[in-house]
Design a protein around this motif. Structure first.
Motif, PDB file in Angstrom:
ATOM      1  N   TYR A  92      -5.985 -33.015  25.950  1.00 22.63           N
ATOM      2  CA  TYR A  92      -4.567 -32.947  26.464  1.00 22.63           C
ATOM      3  C   TYR A  92      -3.754 -31.510  25.618  1.00 22.63           C
ATOM      4  O   TYR A  92      -2.785 -31.010  26.310  1.00 22.63           O
ATOM      5  N   VAL A  93      -3.972 -31.524  24.348  1.00 24.11           N
ATOM      6  CA  VAL A  93      -3.370 -30.480  23.665  1.00 24.11           C
ATOM      7  C   VAL A  93      -4.040 -29.103  23.946  1.00 24.11           C
ATOM      8  O   VAL A  93      -3.273 -28.118  24.264  1.00 24.11           O
ATOM      9  N   ARG A  94      -5.295 -29.160  24.115  1.00 31.31           N
ATOM     10  CA  ARG A  94      -6.196 -27.903  24.226  1.00 31.31           C
ATOM     11  C   ARG A  94      -5.727 -27.288  25.712  1.00 31.31           C
ATOM     12  O   ARG A  94      -6.054 -26.143  26.072  1.00 31.31           O
ATOM     13  N   ARG A  95      -5.449 -28.184  26.615  1.00 38.17           N
ATOM     14  CA  ARG A  95      -5.058 -27.742  27.977  1.00 38.17           C
ATOM     15  C   ARG A  95      -3.968 -27.161  28.126  1.00 38.17           C
ATOM     16  O   ARG A  95      -3.578 -26.127  29.121  1.00 38.17           O
ATOM     17  N   TYR A  96      -3.047 -27.130  27.351  1.00 38.40           N
ATOM     18  CA  TYR A  96      -1.716 -26.544  27.335  1.00 38.40           C
ATOM     19  C   TYR A  96      -1.526 -25.020  27.126  1.00 38.40           C
ATOM     20  O   TYR A  96      -2.438 -24.552  26.400  1.00 38.40           O
ATOM     21  N   PRO A  97      -0.987 -24.408  28.128  1.00 37.41           N
ATOM     22  CA  PRO A  97       0.181 -24.716  28.783  1.00 37.41           C
ATOM     23  C   PRO A  97      -0.061 -25.038  30.122  1.00 37.41           C
ATOM     24  O   PRO A  97       1.082 -25.046  31.088  1.00 37.41           O
ATOM     25  N   ASP A 131       3.314 -23.986  31.768  1.00 33.66           N
ATOM     26  CA  ASP A 131       4.987 -24.165  31.313  1.00 33.66           C
ATOM     27  C   ASP A 131       5.134 -22.706  30.892  1.00 33.66           C
ATOM     28  O   ASP A 131       4.783 -22.074  29.970  1.00 33.66           O
ATOM     29  N   VAL A 132       6.118 -22.185  31.548  1.00 32.12           N
ATOM     30  CA  VAL A 132       6.643 -20.870  31.588  1.00 32.12           C
ATOM     31  C   VAL A 132       7.717 -20.825  30.386  1.00 32.12           C
ATOM     32  O   VAL A 132       8.049 -19.794  29.781  1.00 32.12           O
TER      33      VAL A 132
END
Length: 246
Positions: free
Chosen positions: A96-101, A118-119
């Motif tokens: 979930y963290v590695r997928r960001y942004p 996530d702009v």
């Protein structure tokens, strides 16, 4: 526990398109500061084996409990991200963290999925970094990798929901809380989560056990139960990276 499942960590996810986001880049070395203010993140079942060695795995409360990895005690502190935005060395980083942004958005009443970014992420901008689109306004390799990652995560998320529905149907999850004694001797309580009740698990009917075995779910339950013995690792991490004083 932090229980909001989607879109935890995200501030302003927008459908990624070359007309609106041409020239936008991602700084791959910006670190994990975006995840520093949460004490848990969602987990998918493919991660249980890797996660149980480093963290405690619990389940959220609510209509459909979902797996969470415990990252801290106070709601707005992640003990595994230091003030420099670095994740604890030699420790598994949740998908979930590695997928960001990157993230998928779902259209209500449709199975269509749209890749978003996530702009407002600190790592996203028009400075140095890897572009989301090439000179021909086509998706760059970075964007294609983000799309593939989100596809796999979405599939695993559906499988995770199915697993949690089975736990719920078998009445295996019970509310739990933990009292954690920190290195300084201070005691803090962690609540708002569920775990598998071992006694209920041992008393499952043979038919249910067979189903869980065939679906590969028994190993997931064992990984979860093993992980509950890792609270000491969280305490050790809090010693290295304590929560700021209130």
């Amino acid at each position: 526990m932090t229980t909001n499942f989607m879109p935890l960590l995200y501030k302003n996810p927008q459908p990624l398109n070359p007309e609106q986001h041409d020239g936008l880049t991602l700084n791959l070395s910006s670190g994990f500061g975006f995840a520093s203010a949460t004490n848990s993140v969602p987990l998918v079942i493919e991660e249980f084996g890797a996660t149980c060695r480093d963290y405690v795995i619990v389940f959220s409360t609510g209509e459909l409990p979902m797996p969470l990895v415990v990252l801290g005690v106070q709601p707005t502190h992640n003990a595994y991200v230091n003030p420099k935005g670095e994740w604890a060395a030699d420790t598994y980083i949740p998908a979930y963290v590695r997928r960001y942004p990157f993230i998928f958005s779902e259209t209500e009443g449709s199975e269509d999925l749209t890749l978003c970014v996530d702009v407002d992420a600190a790592s996203v901008g028009k400075g140095e970094g890897v572009a989301f689109f090439n000179d021909k306004k086509e998706a760059s390799e970075l964007t294609q990798q983000g799309l593939e990652f989100c596809k796999n995560f979405h599939i695993q998320l559906q499988q995770t929901r199915e697993f949690c529905e089975a736990l719920q149907a078998a009445d295996l999850l019970v509310d739990q809380q933990a009292s954690i004694t920190l290195a300084e001797g201070e005691t803090q309580n962690l609540s708002g989560f569920r775990i598998v009740d071992e006694q209920k698990f041992r008393q499952l009917p043979a038919e249910t056990l067979q189903k869980f075995h065939e679906r590969g779910w028994l190993g997931l339950i064992y990984a979860h139960l093993i992980s509950t013995g890792s609270m000491g690792k969280l305490v050790a991490q809090l010693k290295h990276n304590p929560a700021p004083a209130a």
